[in-house]
Structures are given as structure tokens and as C-alpha cells.
Design a protein around this motif. Structure first.
Motif, PDB file in Angstrom:
ATOM      1  N   ALA A  26      54.585  35.868  45.893  1.00  0.00           N
ATOM      2  CA  ALA A  26      54.280  37.081  45.143  1.00  0.00           C
ATOM      3  C   ALA A  26      55.385  38.118  45.286  1.00  0.00           C
ATOM      4  O   ALA A  26      55.780  38.773  44.317  1.00  0.00           O
ATOM      5  CB  ALA A  26      52.942  37.664  45.603  1.00  0.00           C
ATOM      6  N   TYR A  68      41.881  44.591  40.414  1.00  0.00           N
ATOM      7  CA  TYR A  68      40.971  43.583  40.951  1.00  0.00           C
ATOM      8  C   TYR A  68      40.797  42.452  39.955  1.00  0.00           C
ATOM      9  O   TYR A  68      40.681  42.692  38.759  1.00  0.00           O
ATOM     10  CB  TYR A  68      39.629  44.246  41.233  1.00  0.00           C
ATOM     11  CG  TYR A  68      38.512  43.327  41.671  1.00  0.00           C
ATOM     12  CD1 TYR A  68      38.681  42.442  42.729  1.00  0.00           C
ATOM     13  CD2 TYR A  68      37.269  43.363  41.039  1.00  0.00           C
ATOM     14  CE1 TYR A  68      37.648  41.614  43.139  1.00  0.00           C
ATOM     15  CE2 TYR A  68      36.230  42.542  41.442  1.00  0.00           C
ATOM     16  CZ  TYR A  68      36.430  41.667  42.499  1.00  0.00           C
ATOM     17  OH  TYR A  68      35.403  40.847  42.899  1.00  0.00           O
ATOM     18  N   MET A  79      40.589  38.898  44.316  1.00  0.00           N
ATOM     19  CA  MET A  79      41.887  39.401  44.776  1.00  0.00           C
ATOM     20  C   MET A  79      41.987  40.857  44.397  1.00  0.00           C
ATOM     21  O   MET A  79      41.636  41.250  43.288  1.00  0.00           O
ATOM     22  CB  MET A  79      43.024  38.640  44.104  1.00  0.00           C
ATOM     23  CG  MET A  79      43.254  37.285  44.707  1.00  0.00           C
ATOM     24  SD  MET A  79      44.829  36.625  44.135  1.00  0.00           S
ATOM     25  CE  MET A  79      45.860  37.013  45.537  1.00  0.00           C
ATOM     26  N   SER A 122      49.240  38.325  41.759  1.00  0.00           N
ATOM     27  CA  SER A 122      48.163  37.383  42.060  1.00  0.00           C
ATOM     28  C   SER A 122      48.478  35.997  41.507  1.00  0.00           C
ATOM     29  O   SER A 122      48.200  34.990  42.154  1.00  0.00           O
ATOM     30  CB  SER A 122      46.831  37.899  41.530  1.00  0.00           C
ATOM     31  OG  SER A 122      46.973  38.285  40.194  1.00  0.00           O
ATOM     32  N   TYR A 125      50.890  34.337  43.815  1.00  0.00           N
ATOM     33  CA  TYR A 125      50.179  34.049  45.072  1.00  0.00           C
ATOM     34  C   TYR A 125      49.319  32.790  44.896  1.00  0.00           C
ATOM     35  O   TYR A 125      49.364  31.856  45.695  1.00  0.00           O
ATOM     36  CB  TYR A 125      49.302  35.247  45.412  1.00  0.00           C
ATOM     37  CG  TYR A 125      48.674  35.269  46.783  1.00  0.00           C
ATOM     38  CD1 TYR A 125      49.014  36.254  47.701  1.00  0.00           C
ATOM     39  CD2 TYR A 125      47.712  34.342  47.161  1.00  0.00           C
ATOM     40  CE1 TYR A 125      48.421  36.306  48.947  1.00  0.00           C
ATOM     41  CE2 TYR A 125      47.112  34.389  48.410  1.00  0.00           C
ATOM     42  CZ  TYR A 125      47.469  35.371  49.298  1.00  0.00           C
ATOM     43  OH  TYR A 125      46.879  35.427  50.535  1.00  0.00           O
ATOM     44  N   LEU A 126      48.562  32.775  43.808  1.00  0.00           N
ATOM     45  CA  LEU A 126      47.648  31.653  43.576  1.00  0.00           C
ATOM     46  C   LEU A 126      48.398  30.348  43.290  1.00  0.00           C
ATOM     47  O   LEU A 126      47.945  29.276  43.691  1.00  0.00           O
ATOM     48  CB  LEU A 126      46.690  31.976  42.424  1.00  0.00           C
ATOM     49  CG  LEU A 126      45.677  33.077  42.710  1.00  0.00           C
ATOM     50  CD1 LEU A 126      44.899  33.437  41.445  1.00  0.00           C
ATOM     51  CD2 LEU A 126      44.709  32.668  43.821  1.00  0.00           C
ATOM     52  N   PRO A 139      42.241  32.484  37.399  1.00  0.00           N
ATOM     53  CA  PRO A 139      42.060  33.923  37.574  1.00  0.00           C
ATOM     54  C   PRO A 139      41.666  34.627  36.271  1.00  0.00           C
ATOM     55  O   PRO A 139      42.095  34.231  35.193  1.00  0.00           O
ATOM     56  CB  PRO A 139      43.438  34.406  38.037  1.00  0.00           C
ATOM     57  CG  PRO A 139      44.395  33.377  37.615  1.00  0.00           C
ATOM     58  CD  PRO A 139      43.652  32.088  37.479  1.00  0.00           C
ATOM     59  N   PRO A 142      43.082  41.166  35.231  1.00  0.00           N
ATOM     60  CA  PRO A 142      42.711  42.184  36.205  1.00  0.00           C
ATOM     61  C   PRO A 142      41.994  43.375  35.552  1.00  0.00           C
ATOM     62  O   PRO A 142      42.264  43.707  34.398  1.00  0.00           O
ATOM     63  CB  PRO A 142      44.055  42.649  36.786  1.00  0.00           C
ATOM     64  CG  PRO A 142      45.112  41.807  36.191  1.00  0.00           C
ATOM     65  CD  PRO A 142      44.542  41.104  35.010  1.00  0.00           C
ATOM     66  N   LEU A 185      47.719  43.697  49.408  1.00  0.00           N
ATOM     67  CA  LEU A 185      47.070  42.675  48.607  1.00  0.00           C
ATOM     68  C   LEU A 185      46.003  41.996  49.465  1.00  0.00           C
ATOM     69  O   LEU A 185      46.275  41.544  50.568  1.00  0.00           O
ATOM     70  CB  LEU A 185      48.101  41.639  48.139  1.00  0.00           C
ATOM     71  CG  LEU A 185      47.615  40.579  47.162  1.00  0.00           C
ATOM     72  CD1 LEU A 185      47.249  41.193  45.822  1.00  0.00           C
ATOM     73  CD2 LEU A 185      48.684  39.513  46.956  1.00  0.00           C
ATOM     74  N   LEU A 187      43.006  39.113  49.822  1.00  0.00           N
ATOM     75  CA  LEU A 187      42.407  37.889  49.322  1.00  0.00           C
ATOM     76  C   LEU A 187      40.999  37.825  49.910  1.00  0.00           C
ATOM     77  O   LEU A 187      40.822  37.941  51.119  1.00  0.00           O
ATOM     78  CB  LEU A 187      43.239  36.696  49.787  1.00  0.00           C
ATOM     79  CG  LEU A 187      42.828  35.334  49.268  1.00  0.00           C
ATOM     80  CD1 LEU A 187      43.146  35.217  47.788  1.00  0.00           C
ATOM     81  CD2 LEU A 187      43.564  34.239  50.026  1.00  0.00           C
TER      82      LEU A 187
END
Lengths: 204, 162
Positions: A26, A68, A79, A122, A125-126, A139, A142, A185, A187
Motif C-alpha cells: 500500500a 471505510y 478496512m 486498500s 493491501y488486499l 472490496p 469506500p 490503516l 484491518l
């Protein structure tokens, strides 16, 4: 796993490691997006009762911008990216190529750009998690809120609250050196996800 | 005289007697339920997070849910000398902080919390004197045992006392 309070130290360390991998990815993406060096602090993994969670994030009445999103699919989780509003504006000024300090209002464009930052953070990251666990992550887009930290966290923790009296918080802090911008951040894996993560890490 | 301020965290509760006040910071979709015995000047505040304990697998923290949290608070206030039939209520919170496109009922938890609190108070015959609920913003509240007033502070929606 019945409750997050049952997680042991070894498992917490393993979770920190995995969050480090995700957040590393990320940070690289954010760095490319902004054209700035973004560093990371050592990740924190902790389990705290809900009543203490406000203190944990530096005061429940502090005003922050929160982005979020929910992850569905094999690995349900939440997240959350949180950053103080002034610092969020600074990030956006860099992104727009403005002189830092220009932005001070949440216009539609600012909100949209902020959500995009959350999306990129995110998403990368994912992606790192997906490679590691071989799972599908889906996801949502957001949603954002600019308000008291406690109010933002309260809503994010509802899903966890249905199952546990404790919140497991995996936290990574991103730091932009020049202005010491720090964003957190979080999780927030649901119990089922937590089990999958721990299994993938070989500590369950 | 320095007045005691008791902080109540998420999914927690507390009782207080005059002149202390009860504070909870940053209510989002959570609901702060304040009960007061006007004769004894005893107040109570529970910071509930979820509407219904009957959906939960095991309830270890009663203060987390509307149904069990309010009953618990009444019990604790009665122990301190409050009279249940004299209690009145003021409630705040139950906002929806995040707006997802096509959001489902799970996410609209604020409204469900408010509804559950109202139902529970009705069942216990506790009259609601003031409500400061809904919207999409956080609230910090302070409840005064001296006069039963509830002070509500927000970031962009001003402040008021009810």
C-alpha cells in the motif's frame, strides 16, 4: 475461535507480519500516486475492549477523516483509513499539485480524491493478502466521513461487536517525511477471516 | 467545587449521583441512553452499540446491547437508591456515519439502535423526555445529575442542551 481475546502472542506477531506485507504494498502505491517517499512504522496488532478503543486512537473526540470499506467474498472484513483532517488536506494538495495549505474545505472533488486514496491503499493491501492466502477479496467502494474519531470507529466496529467484546486492531501508520503526515490503516477481520489468515500463516 | 466527570466508553455504562456528570465521547451509530431519578438526583448512562442481544451467540457484556443494557442500567441505579418508576430518559446518537451506495440493513445500524432503545424504554415504562438522534454526524454528550439536562456537542451541527 470464539473471541478475539483468545488470540495469543505468536498469532498476534504473525498478524503483524501479514499486515506489514499488505501495508508495504500500500505504501508503495501511495508513494507512486503522490510522487513522494512514504515510510511505514512498525505495525501494531492489539486486542482491546470496546470501552478503551477511543483512547487507543488518541482520543475519541479528535476530528478525523475516515475512509471505510467492506470486503466480502471468502474473507469478510472491514478496512478503515483514518487521518487528521489537516493532514488529509495536505495529502490532497500534493496530489493536486497545489501549494500545501491550499485546501481547507471538503469539496466534492476533495472527497472523491480522498476516497481514491483509500481505494488505492486498500486495493494494494488486499492484493498482497490475496497472493499470500490464495483467497478472493471483493472490496466495496469506500464511504467516507469527517467527524469525531469515536463516532467513526463506533460504526466500523459494529460488525465486530456482534461477535466479540473485543476489537482486534491491526494498524499500520504511513508517514510522509517532509511534513510528517501520518495516516492509520486498520484491518478489521471478522472471526472467520481471522481463522483463514491464521491458518495461512501456519499459526492455527 | 470541582465536579466529578465520569467517562463512559463504548459498550460500557456508569451511574452517578449529584453533582457528578456522565460523559460519553464520539457517539456515532451507537446510542447514549441517559436515565435520571429527579428526586434522588441519580443519573445513569449506557453507551449501547447494538440493538438486540437475542441475536448474539453469547452475551458477556450486557451494556453492549439496547435490550440488556437498559435493564442493567435500571438495576444498577436501583441499587444506588433510585426508584425505577420515577426514571425518565434522554437519548442521543444513532447516526449513520458512512453512506454506502445501496446500503443494506446491516449498515443502517443507527436506526435499528434507536428503534430498539425506544422499544425497551417503552416496555420498562420509562418516558423519553428528549431525543437527539439520527443524522450523519457524531455527538459527544454530557449528562448532568443535578438537573437531568443533557448537553450535546457536534463538530459541524453546533451544540445544544435538552
Amino acid at each position: 475461535m470464539k473471541d478475539y481475546s483468545e488470540i495469543n502472542e505468536l498469532q498476534l506477531d504473525a498478524l503483524k507480519e501479514i499486515s506489514n506485507i499488505g501495508a508495504g504494498n500500500a505504501a508503495t502505491s501511495l508513494s507512486q500516486m503522490l510522487g513522494r517517499t512514504i515510510n511505514m512504522s512498525v505495525p501494531r496488532a492489539s486486542i482491546a475492549p470496546f470501552s478503551e478503543i477511543g483512547d487507543y486512537v488518541g482520543g475519541a473526540d479528535k476530528v478525523t477523516a475516515g475512509g471505510y470499506l467492506r470486503v466480502d467474498g471468502d474473507m469478510p472484513m472491514g478496512m478503515l483509513f483514518m487521518i487528521e483532517t489537516e493532514q488529509a488536506f495536505y495529502l490532497l494538495d500534493i496530489l493536486f499539485g497545489n501549494v500545501p495549505g491550499t485546501s481547507n474545505d471538503w469539496t466534492e472533488m476533495h472527497c472523491s480524491a480522498f476516497k481514491e486514496i483509500v481505494n488505492i491503499l486498500s486495493g494494494s493491501y488486499l492484493n498482497a493478502l490475496a497472493v499470500f492466502t490464495n483467497n478472493v477479496y471483493s472490496p466495496s467502494v469506500p464511504a467516507m466521513a469527517v467527524d469525531m474519531t469515536g463516532a467513526i470507529l463506533g460504526e466500523v466496529l459494529q460488525t465486530v461487536g456482534e461477535i466479540s467484546d473485543y476489537a482486534l486492531v491491526l494498524e499500520n501508520v504511513f508517514i510522509e517525511k517532509e511534513k510528517e503526515i501520518t495516516g492509520q490503516l486498520f484491518l478489521l477481520p471478522e472471526p472467520k477471516t481471522l481463522e483463514s489468515l491464521l491458518k495461512a500463516l501456519g499459526v492455527l | 467545587m470541582a465536579k466529578e466527570i465520569i467517562k463512559v466508553g463504548m459498550a460500557a455504562f456508569s451511574t452517578a449521583v449529584e453533582p457528578a456528570s456522565l460523559v460519553t465521547i464520539g457517539l456515532g451509530s451507537c446510542v447514549g441512553v441517559c436515565l435520571w431519578d429527579s428526586a434522588k438526583k441519580i443519573g445513569g448512562l449506557v453507551h449501547i452499540m447494538l440493538p438486540d442481544s437475542t441475536q448474539a451467540r453469547n452475551v458477556t457484556n450486557k451494556a453492549k446491547y439496547a435490550d440488556t443494557g437498559i435493564v442493567l442500567l435500571v438495576e444498577e441505579m436501583t441499587k444506588k437508591g433510585a426508584v425505577a418508576s420515577r426514571l425518565t430518559a434522554k437519548i442521543a446518537g444513532g447516526a449513520q456515519m458512512f453512506n454506502f451506495p445501496g446500503s443494506n440493513s446491516v449498515i443502517r445500524i443507527g436506526e435499528r439502535n434507536i428503534e430498539a432503545v425506544r422499544m425497551c424504554l417503552k416496555r420498562l415504562n420509562i418516558r423519553i423526555l428528549a431525543e437527539e438522534v439520527g443524522g450523519s454526524y457524531g455527538r459527544t454528550i454530557e449528562f448532568f445529575t443535578v438537573d437531568g439536562l443533557l448537553y450535546i456537542k457536534t463538530i459541524n451541527q453546533g451544540e445544544k442542551t435538552v
